[in-house]
Enzyme design. Structure first.
Site, PDB file in Angstrom:
ATOM      1  N   PRO A   2       0.838  -1.212   0.000  1.00 40.24           N
ATOM      2  CA  PRO A   2       0.000   0.000   0.000  1.00 40.24           C
ATOM      3  C   PRO A   2       0.864   1.250   0.000  1.00 40.24           C
ATOM      4  CG  PRO A   2      -0.806  -1.583   1.604  1.00 40.24           C
ATOM      5  CD  PRO A   2       0.505  -2.112   1.119  1.00 40.24           C
ATOM      6  N   GLU A   3       0.476   2.218  -0.815  1.00 39.96           N
ATOM      7  CA  GLU A   3       1.181   3.485  -0.883  1.00 39.96           C
ATOM      8  C   GLU A   3       0.282   4.574  -0.296  1.00 39.96           C
ATOM      9  OE1 GLU A   3       2.946   4.009  -4.811  1.00 39.96           O
ATOM     10  OE2 GLU A   3       3.016   1.836  -5.099  1.00 39.96           O
ATOM     11  N   LYS A  61       3.309   6.507   4.162  1.00 41.00           N
ATOM     12  CA  LYS A  61       2.658   5.208   4.281  1.00 41.00           C
ATOM     13  C   LYS A  61       2.394   4.815   5.736  1.00 41.00           C
ATOM     14  CE  LYS A  61       5.360   3.768   0.238  1.00 41.00           C
ATOM     15  NZ  LYS A  61       6.334   2.785  -0.284  1.00 41.00           N
ATOM     16  N   ARG A 307      12.769  -5.163  -8.689  1.00 39.76           N
ATOM     17  CA  ARG A 307      11.353  -5.083  -9.041  1.00 39.76           C
ATOM     18  C   ARG A 307      11.275  -4.696 -10.516  1.00 39.76           C
ATOM     19  NH1 ARG A 307       9.663  -0.387  -4.839  1.00 39.76           N
ATOM     20  NH2 ARG A 307      11.537  -0.981  -3.724  1.00 39.76           N
TER      21      ARG A 307
END
EC number: 3.2.2.23
Length: 324
Positions: A2-3, A61, A307
């Site tokens: 989650p950002e 966050k 990533r």
């Protein structure tokens, strides 16, 4: 993970229920959710039970709930700090069946009355985390370095702007930079810091010590909107281009907030268990093989820091190598 938009959606959903509420009971189902708490589960439950929650606050966050002094009269400011990790959720409800990966359950008594004038019924905050990378902790609060409010607190900002907790931040969060939606975020400072970095601009956006709240999804979307390749050296970007990038970051984050965040699976939901739908408006993230919404060129996915990065080869051309 989650950002900013996803965490802000959760914070805003919790705010009406927890602001001014009193903690009635705490049940630590799995103490792996207390990895950032300095003490055992019994200490966490004892220090939280009976306390009043002043508000729900967020920076980047991280989310925290400032606590009123405990029953022993100790005035040392503390907060319940919550980090969602990769799969954490905070669900809100009454007498809801236990979620599969429930880690902590907190019963609170909201302020106010119902339609009949009776006190509101207690509400349950259920911390759920499949991968156990998220956490809750009670942490000491320290003054903000710049003396400005520590983070976003929603409606409480206008109700109680001079409350002491407003300009205090949990010690665990104090190293996190302000996020671009924070009124106290300093654009010029960000630009000056970025122009001292020889690394690619995406690395700068992901550095939570420079600017918080931005992860892989919103970095890719913002860089596409600003027509910047993720590996453009930050120190070679003109100030005007960095200011334009900040504007695009704010635009992307704002639209994601309107859509309730980005959900790719059931791991990110709001306090009512509902998914966000910004994924339907993503321009490049996860869109490899599809045409660029701006020019029609096929979106590509490239390796980046263990990533991936997603970009349009035409709108975001690779930077020229530095001259030796």
């Amino acid at each position: 993970m989650p950002e900013l938009p996803e965490v802000e959606v959760v914070r805003a959903g919790l705010e009406p229920a927890v602001s001014g509420a009193r903690v009635l009971h705490v049940d630590v189902v799995d103490d792996r959710a207390l990895t950032r708490h300095d003490g055992p589960a019994e200490d966490f439950a004892e220090r939280l039970t009976g306390r009043t929650i002043a508000a729900a606050v967020r920076r980047g966050k991280f989310m925290w709930f400032p606590l009123a002094p405990g029953p022993d009269g100790d005035t040392h400011p503390e907060a319940l700090v919550t980090h969602l990790g990769m799969s954490g959720q905070v669900l809100l409800g009454r007498d809801r069946p236990a979620a599969k990966h429930r880690r902590i359950l907190i019963d609170v008594q909201p302020v106010g009355t119902d339609r009949d004038g009776a006190p509101e019924a207690p509400v349950q905050l259920e911390f759920v985390d499949q991968r156990t990378f998220g956490s809750m902790a009670i942490d000491a609060m320290v003054p903000t370095v710049d003396g400005a409010p520590a983070g976003s607190a929603g409606a409480v900002d206008t109700r109680d702007p001079d409350a002491p907790w407003r300009r205090s931040i949990p010690y665990q969060v104090s190293h996190i930079a302000r996020d671009p939606l924070d009124p106290a975020f300093d654009d010029d400072r960000f630009v000056a810091t970025a122009r001292k970095r020889s690394s690619g601009i995406k690395r700068v956006l992901l550095d939570q010590g420079v600017v918080s709240g931005i992860g892989n999804i919103y970095a890719d979307e913002s860089l596409w909107a600003a027509r910047l390749h993720f590996d453009r050296p930050a120190d070679r970007l003109p100030r005007a281009e960095l200011h334009r990038l900040l504007a695009e970051v704010r635009s992307v984050l704002g639209r994601a907030l309107e859509d309730g965040g980005t959900s790719f699976d059931a791991q990110y939901v709001n306090v009512n268990g509902q998914s966000g739908y910004f994924s339907q408006r993503l321009a490049v993230y996860g869109q490899q093989g599809k045409p660029c919404p701006r020019c029609g060129t096929t979106i590509v996915r490239e390796a980046f820091m263990n990533r991936s990065s997603h970009r349009c080869p035409v709108c975001q051309p690779a930077p020229r190598p530095r001259k030796r």
